[in-house]
Write an enzyme that holds these catalytic residues in place. Structure first.
Site, PDB file in Angstrom:
ATOM      1  N   ARG A   1       0.842  -1.191   0.000  1.00  0.00           N
ATOM      2  CA  ARG A   1       0.000   0.000   0.000  1.00  0.00           C
ATOM      3  C   ARG A   1       0.880   1.245   0.000  1.00  0.00           C
ATOM      4  NH1 ARG A   1      -3.767  -1.387   5.107  1.00  0.00           N
ATOM      5  NH2 ARG A   1      -1.808  -2.401   5.741  1.00  0.00           N
TER       6      ARG A   1
ATOM      7  N   ASP B   1      -3.280  -6.344  15.468  1.00  0.00           N
ATOM      8  CA  ASP B   1      -2.605  -5.044  15.473  1.00  0.00           C
ATOM      9  C   ASP B   1      -2.644  -4.394  16.854  1.00  0.00           C
ATOM     10  OD1 ASP B   1      -1.505  -4.675  12.978  1.00  0.00           O
ATOM     11  OD2 ASP B   1      -3.330  -3.879  12.099  1.00  0.00           O
TER      12      ASP B   1
ATOM     13  N   HIS C   1      -1.055   1.987  16.054  1.00  0.00           N
ATOM     14  CA  HIS C   1      -1.315   0.794  16.881  1.00  0.00           C
ATOM     15  C   HIS C   1      -0.243   0.666  17.966  1.00  0.00           C
ATOM     16  CE1 HIS C   1      -4.566  -0.500  14.273  1.00  0.00           C
ATOM     17  NE2 HIS C   1      -3.781  -0.381  13.234  1.00  0.00           N
TER      18      HIS C   1
ATOM     19  N   LYS D   1       1.403   2.128   7.308  1.00  0.00           N
ATOM     20  CA  LYS D   1       1.716   1.352   8.513  1.00  0.00           C
ATOM     21  C   LYS D   1       2.615   2.137   9.457  1.00  0.00           C
ATOM     22  CE  LYS D   1       0.499  -2.012   9.505  1.00  0.00           C
ATOM     23  NZ  LYS D   1      -0.738  -2.266  10.296  1.00  0.00           N
TER      24      LYS D   1
ATOM     25  N   TYR E   1      -1.294   4.832  10.440  1.00  0.00           N
ATOM     26  CA  TYR E   1      -1.695   3.900  11.491  1.00  0.00           C
ATOM     27  C   TYR E   1      -0.502   3.701  12.422  1.00  0.00           C
ATOM     28  CZ  TYR E   1      -5.860   2.554   8.824  1.00  0.00           C
ATOM     29  OH  TYR E   1      -7.063   2.566   8.159  1.00  0.00           O
TER      30      TYR E   1
ATOM     31  N   GLU F   1      -6.168   5.282  13.492  1.00  0.00           N
ATOM     32  CA  GLU F   1      -7.106   4.373  14.161  1.00  0.00           C
ATOM     33  C   GLU F   1      -7.777   4.956  15.392  1.00  0.00           C
ATOM     34  OE1 GLU F   1      -3.133   3.393  16.119  1.00  0.00           O
ATOM     35  OE2 GLU F   1      -3.830   3.896  14.102  1.00  0.00           O
TER      36      GLU F   1
END
Length: 373
Positions: free
Chosen positions: A15, A271, A96, A75, A94, A118
């Site tokens: 991605r 995650d 996490h 990520k 993101y 998130e």
């Protein structure tokens, strides 16, 4: 502002933070965009297309981090990327952080402004609009992957999801009826499986019953019911989310001993640390492992299996927020919009999200000095 788009370096991650159409939007608003060479090549967006959109192509990720005021990724930054972040630089991706104290400390040390997709909330604090599209993808993939690994040559017990005359369909247990759980159940029902969803929210239970009718069984989630259902399930999908915090460990190692050998467990919550006690992150290169004869699928970037779909869906929801950050600056955005403010996880060396801090057992500050004036 200079917007930086590095190539993702996490294993099997194709991605990209901004696709060319998103780059055009930033250029139209008067910003510059620096893209690492081949950042989008894995999903068919090549350097020339980025150039045509107005981006400048840079040779390395280090070049991108050094020149950009805001980094837009997919990520969480890997160790070598964390070392490139600098004080005051915006990181929008993101994160996490709850199960990842090393990353949290690296972001603290960098003194960057880290805003996590998130934990950005929707209107009136409801929903997670920047997580939702990936939750949809992960939910649908969970059933797809579970069906695959139920096959005998994939180490499963050899059950066909929809069954045939003389053989019952697979029993699928979905733990959690939120966005990912709902989508997992939708696919499982569509494949003809015998589906049960466990949920604790009365509002969600009402919605799920209204939507599925007789096509799926909806039960209030409590340990006794979970234990009973685990014994008969062929596929278990863990889809429990506590925004920003570590996922609760609902299925213990002891419970695995009561399950069918060759049953498959898919942990969408990996995650956030996973909702099975025996879960640990895996990759698309080596997605499964066994514990007590139970197949575990715990890929930490599930939507990366379908990176073109995932990148387009993610860009669709992230772009308005990223443009707002670039146009107004992060301080104005956080002051103006409390739902956007919920995405601020680390700021100038301090954790600013209570759930993240509690999960990490670290201190946090509710209002960083930059927002106090």
């Amino acid at each position: 502002m200079i917007i930086g788009v590095p190539k993702e370096i996490k294993a099997q991650e194709h991605r990209v933070g901004l696709v060319p159409s998103s780059v055009k939007e930033f250029i139209a608003h008067g910003h510059n965009v620096h893209v690492e060479t081949n950042a989008g090549a894995g999903i068919g967006f090549f350097d020339e297309e980025y150039r045509e959109a107005g981006a400048k192509i840079l040779g390395t990720g280090q070049d991108v981090f050094q020149t950009a005021g805001m980094i837009v990724k997919v990520k969480e930054p890997q160790r070598q990327e964390c070392s490139l972040l600098r004080e005051g630089q915006i990181l929008f991706t993101y994160l996490h952080l709850a199960p990842d104290p090393k990353q949290a400390q690296a972001l603290i040390d960098s003194k960057c402004v880290a805003i996590a997709y998130e934990t950005v909330t929707g209107e009136n604090g409801k929903g997670l609009p920047l997580l939702e599209p990936m939750s949809v993808v992960a939910g649908r993939l969970a059933t797809q992957e579970g069906a695959h690994f139920l096959q005998k040559h994939c180490r499963g017990l050899g059950r066909l999801m929809g069954g045939v005359v003389g053989a019952n369909p697979a029993k699928v247990l979905v733990i959690g009826g939120g966005v990912s759980g709902f989508n997992a159940a939708e696919v499982a029902v569509g494949m003809g499986a015998d589906v049960t969803i466990l949920e604790r929210s009365e509002e969600k239970i009402k919605f799920l019953k209204g939507h599925f009718g007789q096509k799926a069984k909806i039960c209030f989630s409590e340990e006794e019911i979970l234990r009973a259902l685990l014994k008969e399930s062929d596929l278990v999908i863990g889809a429990v989310l506590v925004p920003g915090a570590s996922a609760p460990k609902l299925v213990t190692r002891e419970m695995l001993k009561t399950m069918k050998k060759g049953a498959v467990m898919v942990d969408i919550a990996i995650d956030q640390g996973g909702c099975f006690e025996t879960s640990h992150p895996t990759t698309h290169n080596a997605p499964i492992y066994e514990v007590d004869g139970i197949v575990h699928y715990c890929v930490a970037n599930m939507p990366g299996a379908v990176p073109l779909t995932s990148a387009l869906a993610l860009n669709h929801v992230v772009l308005p927020y990223a443009l707002k950050l670039a146009n107004q600056g992060w301080v104005a955005c956080m002051k103006e919009d409390p739902n956007f403010r919920a995405g601020l996880n680390v700021c100038h060396g301090e954790i600013t999200n209570k759930d993240v801090a509690q999960s990490l057992k670290m201190d946090y500050i509710h209002t960083p000095s930059h927002l106090a004036t």
